[in-house]
Design a protein around this motif. Structure first.
Motif, mmCIF file in Angstrom:
data_model
loop_
_atom_site.group_PDB
_atom_site.id
_atom_site.type_symbol
_atom_site.label_atom_id
_atom_site.label_comp_id
_atom_site.label_asym_id
_atom_site.label_seq_id
_atom_site.Cartn_x
_atom_site.Cartn_y
_atom_site.Cartn_z
ATOM 1 N N LEU A 20 41.161 37.142 34.150
ATOM 2 C CA LEU A 20 40.812 38.593 33.532
ATOM 3 C C LEU A 20 41.601 39.165 32.687
ATOM 4 N N LYS A 21 41.037 39.653 31.231
ATOM 5 C CA LYS A 21 42.299 40.235 30.746
ATOM 6 C C LYS A 21 42.492 41.785 30.932
ATOM 7 N N PRO A 22 43.590 42.329 30.829
ATOM 8 C CA PRO A 22 43.230 44.181 31.035
ATOM 9 C C PRO A 22 42.681 44.937 30.083
ATOM 10 N N ILE A 23 42.431 45.994 30.921
ATOM 11 C CA ILE A 23 41.546 46.837 30.324
ATOM 12 C C ILE A 23 41.949 48.038 30.730
ATOM 13 N N ASN A 24 43.070 48.235 29.678
ATOM 14 C CA ASN A 24 43.715 49.838 29.829
ATOM 15 C C ASN A 24 43.803 50.212 28.399
ATOM 16 N N TYR A 25 43.318 51.181 28.177
ATOM 17 C CA TYR A 25 43.112 51.696 26.601
ATOM 18 C C TYR A 25 43.297 53.616 26.385
ATOM 19 N N TRP A 71 30.017 36.532 25.829
ATOM 20 C CA TRP A 71 31.217 36.905 25.038
ATOM 21 C C TRP A 71 32.145 37.596 26.280
ATOM 22 N N LEU A 72 31.495 38.088 26.989
ATOM 23 C CA LEU A 72 32.473 39.404 28.082
ATOM 24 C C LEU A 72 32.345 38.208 28.835
ATOM 25 N N MET A 73 31.772 36.950 29.187
ATOM 26 C CA MET A 73 31.950 36.686 30.578
ATOM 27 C C MET A 73 33.063 35.029 29.950
ATOM 28 N N GLN A 74 32.892 34.469 29.013
ATOM 29 C CA GLN A 74 33.642 33.613 27.860
ATOM 30 C C GLN A 74 34.719 34.157 27.822
ATOM 31 N N ASN A 75 35.389 35.025 28.696
ATOM 32 C CA ASN A 75 36.399 35.876 26.550
ATOM 33 C C ASN A 75 37.470 36.359 28.241
ATOM 34 N N GLY A 76 37.312 36.328 29.599
ATOM 35 C CA GLY A 76 38.220 37.033 30.039
ATOM 36 C C GLY A 76 37.257 38.738 30.505
ATOM 37 N N TYR A 77 36.910 38.753 30.069
ATOM 38 C CA TYR A 77 36.439 40.658 30.391
ATOM 39 C C TYR A 77 34.635 40.413 31.365
ATOM 40 N N ALA A 78 35.121 39.767 32.295
ATOM 41 C CA ALA A 78 34.180 39.667 33.518
ATOM 42 C C ALA A 78 34.003 41.242 34.138
ATOM 43 N N HIS A 79 35.187 41.593 34.589
ATOM 44 C CA HIS A 79 34.717 42.473 34.240
ATOM 45 C C HIS A 79 34.111 44.062 33.604
ATOM 46 N N LEU A 80 34.229 44.039 32.735
ATOM 47 C CA LEU A 80 33.609 44.645 32.244
ATOM 48 C C LEU A 80 31.970 44.438 31.932
ATOM 49 N N MET A 81 31.943 43.345 32.400
ATOM 50 C CA MET A 81 30.386 42.303 32.631
ATOM 51 C C MET A 81 29.654 43.291 34.133
ATOM 52 N N ALA A 82 31.091 43.038 34.769
ATOM 53 C CA ALA A 82 30.931 43.227 36.148
ATOM 54 C C ALA A 82 30.006 45.386 36.712
ATOM 55 N N MET A 83 31.392 45.714 35.289
ATOM 56 C CA MET A 83 30.444 47.413 35.439
ATOM 57 C C MET A 83 29.538 47.593 34.895
#
Length: 158
Positions: A20-25, A71-83
């Protein structure tokens, strides 16, 4: 005919684990994302071209675009997709967020899905920009739901 139901030969037997990639904005990026979700396509394109591809795809995923969900699932953003899935009432996605110590994403998703306890949690524990983001997602998801339930707008997602 039964070939349709068979597993594809090139699909892996075990899921591939992607880090998972960081999501700090910053607050300004969160507010821009909220505007993109509200339909500002130029802002959404700007997010894409300025290094926030995940927010571009998350916006599309909110609008039920399967390619962006993948794309989200395959590129390290499964946590955004889960949200996003949690916003849509998928309990296993919310449980996964909690299990992986992501209470902010969990409560953000549940508050979008009109869960009162999570709305209170977000107000007590999140910054104003995240509350605005939650309301933007909620408004958009409610509009999509309304369109899906209206026979006169069948097949139109805003």
């Amino acid at each position: 005919m039964w070939d349709f139901f068979k597993r594809k030969k090139d699909s892996p037997k075990h899921p591939v684990q992607i880090e998972l990639k960081p999501i700090n904005y910053s607050s300004s990026v969160i507010l821009l994302w909220a505007k993109a979700i509200e339909g500002e396509t130029e802002i959404q394109k700007g997010l894409f071209h300025n290094g926030y591809r995940e927010l571009y795809h998350a916006t599309n995923a909110i609008f039920l675009v399967q390619e962006s969900r993948d794309w989200l699932m395959q590129n390290g953003y499964a946590h955004l997709m889960a949200m996003i899935n949690t916003c849509e009432g998928h309990k296993p996605a919310g449980e996964w967020l909690l299990k992986n110590n992501m209470p902010l994403l969990y409560h953000l998703g549940r508050s979008v899905d009109h869960e009162q306890e999570s709305m209170q949690w977000i107000v007590a524990n999140a910054t104003q920009d995240l509350i605005i983001l939650a309301r933007s997602i909620q408004y958009t998801k409610d509009q999509i739901e309304e369109n899906h339930n209206d026979i006169h707008s069948f097949g139109k997602d805003l």
